[in-house]
Design a protein around this motif. Sequence first.
Motif, PDB file in Angstrom:
ATOM      1  N   SER A 168      -7.668  -1.680  -4.888  1.00  0.00           N
ATOM      2  CA  SER A 168      -8.485  -0.663  -5.547  1.00  0.00           C
ATOM      3  C   SER A 168      -7.762  -0.130  -6.778  1.00  0.00           C
ATOM      4  O   SER A 168      -6.544   0.066  -6.758  1.00  0.00           O
ATOM      5  N   TYR A 169      -8.546   0.083  -7.835  1.00  0.00           N
ATOM      6  CA  TYR A 169      -8.009   0.544  -9.115  1.00  0.00           C
ATOM      7  C   TYR A 169      -8.773   1.762  -9.614  1.00  0.00           C
ATOM      8  O   TYR A 169      -9.983   1.860  -9.433  1.00  0.00           O
TER       9      TYR A 169
ATOM     10  N   ASN B  59       0.826  -1.205   0.000  1.00  0.00           N
ATOM     11  CA  ASN B  59       0.000   0.000   0.000  1.00  0.00           C
ATOM     12  C   ASN B  59       0.863   1.259   0.000  1.00  0.00           C
ATOM     13  O   ASN B  59       0.506   2.271  -0.617  1.00  0.00           O
TER      14      ASN B  59
ATOM     15  N   CYS C 247       1.726   2.535  -3.415  1.00  0.00           N
ATOM     16  CA  CYS C 247       0.652   3.039  -4.269  1.00  0.00           C
ATOM     17  C   CYS C 247       0.670   4.562  -4.320  1.00  0.00           C
ATOM     18  O   CYS C 247       1.098   5.210  -3.363  1.00  0.00           O
ATOM     19  N   PRO C 248       0.226   5.174  -5.425  1.00  0.00           N
ATOM     20  CA  PRO C 248      -0.359   4.507  -6.593  1.00  0.00           C
ATOM     21  C   PRO C 248       0.711   3.863  -7.480  1.00  0.00           C
ATOM     22  O   PRO C 248       1.818   4.389  -7.597  1.00  0.00           O
TER      23      PRO C 248
ATOM     24  N   THR D 208      -4.554   1.975  -6.894  1.00  0.00           N
ATOM     25  CA  THR D 208      -4.517   3.106  -5.972  1.00  0.00           C
ATOM     26  C   THR D 208      -4.298   2.725  -4.522  1.00  0.00           C
ATOM     27  O   THR D 208      -3.804   3.530  -3.737  1.00  0.00           O
ATOM     28  N   SER D 209      -4.647   1.501  -4.140  1.00  0.00           N
ATOM     29  CA  SER D 209      -4.419   1.085  -2.759  1.00  0.00           C
ATOM     30  C   SER D 209      -4.501  -0.423  -2.617  1.00  0.00           C
ATOM     31  O   SER D 209      -5.125  -1.108  -3.433  1.00  0.00           O
ATOM     32  N   MET D 210      -3.846  -0.939  -1.562  1.00  0.00           N
ATOM     33  CA  MET D 210      -3.922  -2.349  -1.191  1.00  0.00           C
ATOM     34  C   MET D 210      -4.035  -2.387   0.332  1.00  0.00           C
ATOM     35  O   MET D 210      -3.133  -1.955   1.039  1.00  0.00           O
ATOM     36  N   THR D 211      -5.161  -2.858   0.826  1.00  0.00           N
ATOM     37  CA  THR D 211      -5.402  -2.856   2.264  1.00  0.00           C
ATOM     38  C   THR D 211      -5.941  -4.208   2.729  1.00  0.00           C
ATOM     39  O   THR D 211      -6.356  -5.035   1.913  1.00  0.00           O
TER      40      THR D 211
END
Length: 255
Positions: free
Chosen positions: A62-63, A36, A39-40, A50-53
């Motif tokens: 999320s893309y 995360n 990102c991005p 845009t994120s990795m959670t």
Amino acid sequence: MKTNRVLLTFLLVVMALCAHAGDNNSALRKSIAMANAMCPVSLGAMGEMTSMTYEKGDLIISYALNEDVISVEALKNNKEMVRQNATTMVRNATGDLKTTFDLLASEGAGLVMKYIGKQSKAKFTIRFTAEEILRASIAPEEARDPMASLKSQIEVGNAMLPTKIADGMEMTRAYLEDDYLFYEVTVDEDLLSIANIKSNRPTLKKNILAALNSGDVSTKALKDLCKSVAVGIAYKYIGKDSRQTVTIKITPSEL
């Protein structure tokens, strides 16, 4: 093919960041937090991750998508096809990628992919439970078929076509024929000459090879999949009015 790159890039980024995370929940969380922080992450023409959670036992990616390349509405309209494609990739995973799926399943972690269109702000979410990942990953050996995986990705990609790939060029379909993955491209002859494409075939082939060897993880995954089933990659250019064609082939050994 651009339309399947979101899934492939997602899977390979997770592989690289989580495969060596260890076998406990804290290690998994640490790896996700590291991802995360990066990102991005650019996915080229497609957009960005845009994120990795890690939330409520799920790995959430999320893309933000460029909708002139990938339509969020097309993803929505082909949800089951997208799920089938991802399941096939899990089933055929080997090496570090399989280790990643095994790690997620052992921790009871699901996968959630969230997409948002940059222009329309349309949203699409798809979720895979740990049980679904495990069920696919322990499929019997006879069910593991890289050719089936390639065909599934082509099917998903075709659902997203046509798409503009350059001024005067529109990719209209992808298909398997004579041991090649063909990308069919319609050429606007008011802007580009088929005769010119034909005369510059060596240079065009060189440029295609350069793009295939660019280091993009999703392109590498597609190349490896094609090589595993001895399938080359070909681009077939068709004049919109004249219907004249030019085909450029990259053999499996050249990939």
